[in-house]
Scaffold this motif. Sequence first.
Motif, PDB file in Angstrom:
ATOM      1  N   LEU A   7      64.956   0.379  40.575  1.00 55.14           N
ATOM      2  CA  LEU A   7      65.504  -1.081  40.470  1.00 55.14           C
ATOM      3  C   LEU A   7      66.937  -1.063  40.191  1.00 55.14           C
ATOM      4  O   LEU A   7      67.386  -0.087  39.343  1.00 55.14           O
ATOM      5  N   SER A   8      67.721  -1.918  40.572  1.00 51.37           N
ATOM      6  CA  SER A   8      69.252  -1.907  40.137  1.00 51.37           C
ATOM      7  C   SER A   8      69.428  -3.037  39.351  1.00 51.37           C
ATOM      8  O   SER A   8      68.571  -4.008  38.893  1.00 51.37           O
ATOM      9  N   LYS A   9      70.699  -3.002  38.747  1.00 53.38           N
ATOM     10  CA  LYS A   9      71.188  -4.043  37.880  1.00 53.38           C
ATOM     11  C   LYS A   9      71.106  -5.407  38.424  1.00 53.38           C
ATOM     12  O   LYS A   9      70.594  -6.351  38.040  1.00 53.38           O
ATOM     13  N   ALA A  10      71.579  -5.485  39.684  1.00 49.48           N
ATOM     14  CA  ALA A  10      71.500  -6.541  40.248  1.00 49.48           C
ATOM     15  C   ALA A  10      70.071  -7.095  40.673  1.00 49.48           C
ATOM     16  O   ALA A  10      69.739  -8.366  40.592  1.00 49.48           O
ATOM     17  N   ASP A  11      69.187  -6.209  41.011  1.00 48.91           N
ATOM     18  CA  ASP A  11      67.583  -6.800  40.910  1.00 48.91           C
ATOM     19  C   ASP A  11      67.220  -7.274  39.507  1.00 48.91           C
ATOM     20  O   ASP A  11      66.563  -8.388  39.637  1.00 48.91           O
ATOM     21  N   TRP A  12      67.635  -6.870  38.385  1.00 48.97           N
ATOM     22  CA  TRP A  12      67.179  -7.223  37.198  1.00 48.97           C
ATOM     23  C   TRP A  12      67.761  -8.601  36.958  1.00 48.97           C
ATOM     24  O   TRP A  12      67.144  -9.499  36.554  1.00 48.97           O
ATOM     25  N   LEU A  13      69.105  -8.827  37.553  1.00 46.68           N
ATOM     26  CA  LEU A  13      69.803 -10.135  37.303  1.00 46.68           C
ATOM     27  C   LEU A  13      69.454 -11.035  38.525  1.00 46.68           C
ATOM     28  O   LEU A  13      69.010 -12.325  37.952  1.00 46.68           O
ATOM     29  N   GLY A  24      62.781 -21.263  32.488  1.00 43.83           N
ATOM     30  CA  GLY A  24      63.613 -21.546  31.258  1.00 43.83           C
ATOM     31  C   GLY A  24      64.203 -20.161  30.494  1.00 43.83           C
ATOM     32  O   GLY A  24      63.810 -19.061  30.829  1.00 43.83           O
ATOM     33  N   PRO A  25      65.036 -20.436  29.580  1.00 45.25           N
ATOM     34  CA  PRO A  25      65.814 -19.310  29.074  1.00 45.25           C
ATOM     35  C   PRO A  25      64.767 -18.278  28.044  1.00 45.25           C
ATOM     36  O   PRO A  25      65.237 -17.185  27.973  1.00 45.25           O
ATOM     37  N   ASN A  26      63.614 -18.892  27.690  1.00 40.60           N
ATOM     38  CA  ASN A  26      62.743 -18.168  26.869  1.00 40.60           C
ATOM     39  C   ASN A  26      62.316 -17.076  27.862  1.00 40.60           C
ATOM     40  O   ASN A  26      61.641 -15.915  27.155  1.00 40.60           O
ATOM     41  N   ALA A  27      62.280 -16.910  29.167  1.00 36.47           N
ATOM     42  CA  ALA A  27      61.666 -15.846  30.106  1.00 36.47           C
ATOM     43  C   ALA A  27      62.834 -14.987  30.097  1.00 36.47           C
ATOM     44  O   ALA A  27      62.510 -13.842  30.984  1.00 36.47           O
ATOM     45  N   LEU A  28      63.941 -14.941  29.384  1.00 37.95           N
ATOM     46  CA  LEU A  28      65.025 -13.957  29.595  1.00 37.95           C
ATOM     47  C   LEU A  28      65.031 -13.012  28.583  1.00 37.95           C
ATOM     48  O   LEU A  28      65.766 -12.662  27.838  1.00 37.95           O
ATOM     49  N   LYS A  29      63.815 -12.290  28.277  1.00 33.15           N
ATOM     50  CA  LYS A  29      63.476 -11.211  27.425  1.00 33.15           C
ATOM     51  C   LYS A  29      62.949 -10.165  28.281  1.00 33.15           C
ATOM     52  O   LYS A  29      62.409 -10.299  29.407  1.00 33.15           O
ATOM     53  N   ALA A  30      62.971  -8.726  27.775  1.00 32.67           N
ATOM     54  CA  ALA A  30      62.629  -7.376  28.486  1.00 32.67           C
ATOM     55  C   ALA A  30      61.433  -7.664  28.767  1.00 32.67           C
ATOM     56  O   ALA A  30      60.967  -7.356  29.923  1.00 32.67           O
ATOM     57  N   GLU A  31      60.526  -7.797  27.873  1.00 30.61           N
ATOM     58  CA  GLU A  31      58.984  -7.905  28.214  1.00 30.61           C
ATOM     59  C   GLU A  31      58.569  -8.659  29.475  1.00 30.61           C
ATOM     60  O   GLU A  31      57.885  -8.341  30.452  1.00 30.61           O
ATOM     61  N   PRO A  32      58.686 -10.187  29.588  1.00 34.18           N
ATOM     62  CA  PRO A  32      58.336 -10.751  30.429  1.00 34.18           C
ATOM     63  C   PRO A  32      59.052 -10.786  31.791  1.00 34.18           C
ATOM     64  O   PRO A  32      58.603 -10.718  32.967  1.00 34.18           O
ATOM     65  N   LEU A  33      60.494 -10.024  31.770  1.00 32.65           N
ATOM     66  CA  LEU A  33      60.785  -9.884  33.120  1.00 32.65           C
ATOM     67  C   LEU A  33      60.526  -8.444  33.598  1.00 32.65           C
ATOM     68  O   LEU A  33      60.369  -8.461  34.756  1.00 32.65           O
ATOM     69  N   ALA A  34      59.979  -7.410  32.702  1.00 31.02           N
ATOM     70  CA  ALA A  34      59.631  -6.258  33.181  1.00 31.02           C
ATOM     71  C   ALA A  34      58.080  -6.675  33.782  1.00 31.02           C
ATOM     72  O   ALA A  34      57.749  -6.167  34.922  1.00 31.02           O
ATOM     73  N   ARG A  35      57.337  -7.701  33.247  1.00 31.42           N
ATOM     74  CA  ARG A  35      55.938  -7.943  33.773  1.00 31.42           C
ATOM     75  C   ARG A  35      56.353  -8.638  34.982  1.00 31.42           C
ATOM     76  O   ARG A  35      55.338  -8.194  36.299  1.00 31.42           O
ATOM     77  N   ARG A  36      57.292  -9.308  35.046  1.00 34.09           N
ATOM     78  CA  ARG A  36      57.625 -10.130  36.301  1.00 34.09           C
ATOM     79  C   ARG A  36      57.822  -9.265  37.737  1.00 34.09           C
ATOM     80  O   ARG A  36      57.547  -9.328  38.884  1.00 34.09           O
ATOM     81  N   SER A  43      63.188   0.526  32.395  1.00 33.89           N
ATOM     82  CA  SER A  43      63.854   0.129  33.222  1.00 33.89           C
ATOM     83  C   SER A  43      64.882  -0.914  33.079  1.00 33.89           C
ATOM     84  O   SER A  43      66.348  -0.720  33.187  1.00 33.89           O
ATOM     85  N   PHE A  44      64.500  -1.859  32.158  1.00 37.76           N
ATOM     86  CA  PHE A  44      65.455  -2.932  31.815  1.00 37.76           C
ATOM     87  C   PHE A  44      66.520  -2.304  30.953  1.00 37.76           C
ATOM     88  O   PHE A  44      67.813  -2.540  30.977  1.00 37.76           O
ATOM     89  N   TYR A  45      66.160  -1.515  29.988  1.00 42.68           N
ATOM     90  CA  TYR A  45      67.060  -0.761  28.888  1.00 42.68           C
ATOM     91  C   TYR A  45      67.850   0.468  29.635  1.00 42.68           C
ATOM     92  O   TYR A  45      68.714   0.659  29.072  1.00 42.68           O
TER      93      TYR A  45
END
Length: 181
Positions: A7-13, A24-36, A43-45
Amino acid sequence: MTSKPRLSKADWLKTGFAALTEDGPNALKAEPLARRMKTTKGSFYWHFADVPAYQSAMLDVWEAEALTALTTVIEEEPNAIARLRRLGAEVTSYDSAVLADANPEHAMRAWAKDDPKVAERVAKVDGLRLDLLDGLLKESGISNPEWARLILAASVGLRELPANDDVAPMDSLIDLVMSLR
Protein backbone atom coordinates in the motif's frame (compact mmCIF):
# COMPACT_ATOMS: atom_id res chain seq x y z
CA MET A 1 1.74 -17.94 -2.94
CA THR A 2 0.89 -14.43 -4.09
CA SER A 3 1.71 -11.48 -1.95
CA LYS A 4 -0.49 -8.47 -1.53
CA PRO A 5 0.77 -5.36 -3.29
CA ARG A 6 2.30 -2.82 -0.97
CA LEU A 7 0.00 0.00 0.00
CA SER A 8 1.19 3.49 -0.80
CA LYS A 9 0.64 6.77 0.97
CA ALA A 10 -1.80 7.68 -1.82
CA ASP A 11 -3.77 4.46 -1.14
CA TRP A 12 -4.18 5.46 2.50
CA LEU A 13 -5.18 9.00 1.58
CA LYS A 14 -7.70 7.84 -1.01
CA THR A 15 -9.22 5.47 1.54
CA GLY A 16 -9.30 8.29 4.06
CA PHE A 17 -11.26 10.57 1.74
CA ALA A 18 -13.71 7.77 1.02
CA ALA A 19 -14.06 7.08 4.75
CA LEU A 20 -14.50 10.78 5.51
CA THR A 21 -17.18 11.10 2.84
CA GLU A 22 -19.05 7.97 3.90
CA ASP A 23 -18.56 7.87 7.68
CA GLY A 24 -17.31 11.28 8.80
CA PRO A 25 -14.12 12.36 10.57
CA ASN A 26 -14.35 9.71 13.31
CA ALA A 27 -13.41 7.18 10.63
CA LEU A 28 -10.03 8.87 10.18
CA LYS A 29 -8.16 6.72 12.69
CA ALA A 30 -5.59 4.01 12.08
CA GLU A 31 -7.70 1.04 13.24
CA PRO A 32 -10.88 1.71 11.22
CA LEU A 33 -8.85 2.65 8.16
CA ALA A 34 -6.76 -0.52 8.41
CA ARG A 35 -9.93 -2.62 8.72
CA ARG A 36 -11.38 -0.87 5.71
CA MET A 37 -8.24 -1.65 3.72
CA LYS A 38 -7.98 -5.21 5.09
CA THR A 39 -4.47 -4.67 6.39
CA THR A 40 -2.67 -3.93 9.62
CA LYS A 41 -2.15 -0.66 11.43
CA GLY A 42 1.56 -1.17 10.86
CA SER A 43 1.10 -0.23 7.22
CA PHE A 44 -0.59 3.00 8.32
CA TYR A 45 2.28 3.86 10.67
CA TRP A 46 4.81 3.03 7.97
CA HIS A 47 3.51 6.02 6.00
CA PHE A 48 2.33 8.39 8.75
CA ALA A 49 3.81 9.20 12.17
CA ASP A 50 0.39 9.36 13.78
CA VAL A 51 -3.26 10.16 13.11
CA PRO A 52 -2.77 13.97 13.29
CA ALA A 53 0.02 13.69 10.68
CA TYR A 54 -2.31 11.62 8.49
CA GLN A 55 -5.13 14.14 8.83
CA SER A 56 -2.70 16.96 8.06
CA ALA A 57 -1.62 15.10 4.90
CA MET A 58 -5.28 14.80 3.91
CA LEU A 59 -5.73 18.55 4.36
CA ASP A 60 -2.61 19.21 2.27
CA VAL A 61 -3.91 17.02 -0.56
CA TRP A 62 -7.38 18.57 -0.45
CA GLU A 63 -6.03 22.14 -0.45
CA ALA A 64 -3.58 21.45 -3.27
CA GLU A 65 -6.29 19.84 -5.39
CA ALA A 66 -8.76 22.64 -4.73
CA LEU A 67 -6.20 25.26 -5.72
CA THR A 68 -5.07 23.31 -8.79
CA ALA A 69 -8.62 23.49 -10.12
CA LEU A 70 -8.49 27.28 -9.81
CA THR A 71 -5.19 27.72 -11.63
CA THR A 72 -6.16 25.28 -14.38
CA VAL A 73 -9.26 27.33 -15.22
CA ILE A 74 -7.30 30.59 -15.31
CA GLU A 75 -4.62 29.13 -17.58
CA GLU A 76 -6.95 27.41 -20.03
CA GLU A 77 -9.79 29.85 -20.65
CA PRO A 78 -9.41 32.86 -22.98
CA ASN A 79 -11.54 35.52 -21.27
CA ALA A 80 -13.23 36.44 -18.01
CA ILE A 81 -16.69 35.17 -18.91
CA ALA A 82 -15.34 31.82 -20.16
CA ARG A 83 -13.24 31.51 -16.98
CA LEU A 84 -16.27 32.43 -14.86
CA ARG A 85 -18.47 29.82 -16.56
CA ARG A 86 -15.90 27.07 -16.17
CA LEU A 87 -14.92 28.07 -12.66
CA GLY A 88 -18.54 28.15 -11.57
CA ALA A 89 -18.96 24.61 -12.82
CA GLU A 90 -15.62 23.28 -11.58
CA VAL A 91 -14.72 25.28 -8.48
CA THR A 92 -15.57 22.32 -6.25
CA SER A 93 -14.54 19.54 -8.67
CA TYR A 94 -11.69 17.14 -8.04
CA ASP A 95 -9.97 15.18 -10.77
CA SER A 96 -7.04 13.52 -9.02
CA ALA A 97 -6.96 9.79 -8.42
CA VAL A 98 -6.98 10.45 -4.68
CA LEU A 99 -10.07 12.69 -4.60
CA ALA A 100 -12.15 12.08 -7.73
CA ASP A 101 -14.17 9.18 -6.34
CA ALA A 102 -14.83 10.78 -2.96
CA ASN A 103 -15.70 14.36 -3.99
CA PRO A 104 -15.07 15.47 -0.41
CA GLU A 105 -16.41 19.05 -0.52
CA HIS A 106 -19.39 18.44 1.76
CA ALA A 107 -17.43 16.14 4.08
CA MET A 108 -14.63 18.70 4.45
CA ARG A 109 -17.15 21.35 5.45
CA ALA A 110 -18.80 19.01 7.97
CA TRP A 111 -15.37 18.12 9.41
CA ALA A 112 -14.51 21.84 9.63
CA LYS A 113 -17.45 22.45 11.97
CA ASP A 114 -15.73 20.44 14.71
CA ASP A 115 -12.03 20.94 13.95
CA PRO A 116 -10.42 24.40 13.94
CA LYS A 117 -7.46 23.25 11.79
CA VAL A 118 -9.83 21.99 9.11
CA ALA A 119 -11.98 25.12 9.41
CA GLU A 120 -8.88 27.26 8.83
CA ARG A 121 -8.00 25.34 5.64
CA VAL A 122 -11.55 25.45 4.30
CA ALA A 123 -11.70 29.20 5.00
CA LYS A 124 -8.38 29.71 3.21
CA VAL A 125 -9.49 27.79 0.12
CA ASP A 126 -12.91 29.46 0.09
CA GLY A 127 -11.25 32.87 0.42
CA LEU A 128 -9.12 32.19 -2.65
CA ARG A 129 -12.12 30.84 -4.55
CA LEU A 130 -14.19 33.90 -3.64
CA ASP A 131 -11.38 36.31 -4.57
CA LEU A 132 -11.04 34.67 -7.97
CA LEU A 133 -14.79 34.59 -8.62
CA ASP A 134 -15.15 38.21 -7.47
CA GLY A 135 -12.27 39.29 -9.73
CA LEU A 136 -13.80 37.55 -12.73
CA LEU A 137 -17.19 39.10 -12.00
CA LYS A 138 -15.64 42.58 -11.74
CA GLU A 139 -13.77 42.00 -14.98
CA SER A 140 -17.13 41.07 -16.53
CA GLY A 141 -18.86 44.21 -15.23
CA ILE A 142 -20.50 42.86 -12.03
CA SER A 143 -19.32 44.67 -8.90
CA ASN A 144 -21.45 43.10 -6.14
CA PRO A 145 -19.20 40.61 -4.26
CA GLU A 146 -22.22 38.70 -2.98
CA TRP A 147 -22.61 37.15 -6.44
CA ALA A 148 -19.26 35.41 -5.93
CA ARG A 149 -20.58 33.94 -2.66
CA LEU A 150 -23.78 32.83 -4.38
CA ILE A 151 -21.88 31.14 -7.21
CA LEU A 152 -19.61 29.32 -4.74
CA ALA A 153 -22.58 28.31 -2.58
CA ALA A 154 -24.43 27.05 -5.66
CA SER A 155 -21.41 25.02 -6.72
CA VAL A 156 -21.10 23.42 -3.28
CA GLY A 157 -24.84 22.76 -3.12
CA LEU A 158 -25.13 21.35 -6.63
CA ARG A 159 -22.68 18.61 -5.65
CA GLU A 160 -25.26 17.40 -3.14
CA LEU A 161 -28.04 17.02 -5.71
CA PRO A 162 -28.44 14.00 -7.95
CA ALA A 163 -26.69 14.47 -11.29
CA ASN A 164 -28.85 15.69 -14.15
CA ASP A 165 -26.92 15.68 -17.40
CA ASP A 166 -29.77 17.31 -19.33
CA VAL A 167 -29.59 20.60 -17.43
CA ALA A 168 -26.61 22.86 -16.78
CA PRO A 169 -27.77 24.80 -13.70
CA MET A 170 -24.46 26.59 -13.20
CA ASP A 171 -24.55 27.88 -16.78
CA SER A 172 -28.05 29.18 -16.08
CA LEU A 173 -26.85 30.94 -12.93
CA ILE A 174 -23.90 32.53 -14.76
CA ASP A 175 -26.25 33.64 -17.56
CA LEU A 176 -28.53 35.22 -14.97
CA VAL A 177 -25.65 37.03 -13.29
CA MET A 178 -24.29 38.25 -16.64
CA SER A 179 -27.72 39.62 -17.55
CA LEU A 180 -27.37 42.04 -14.62
CA ARG A 181 -24.58 43.98 -16.33
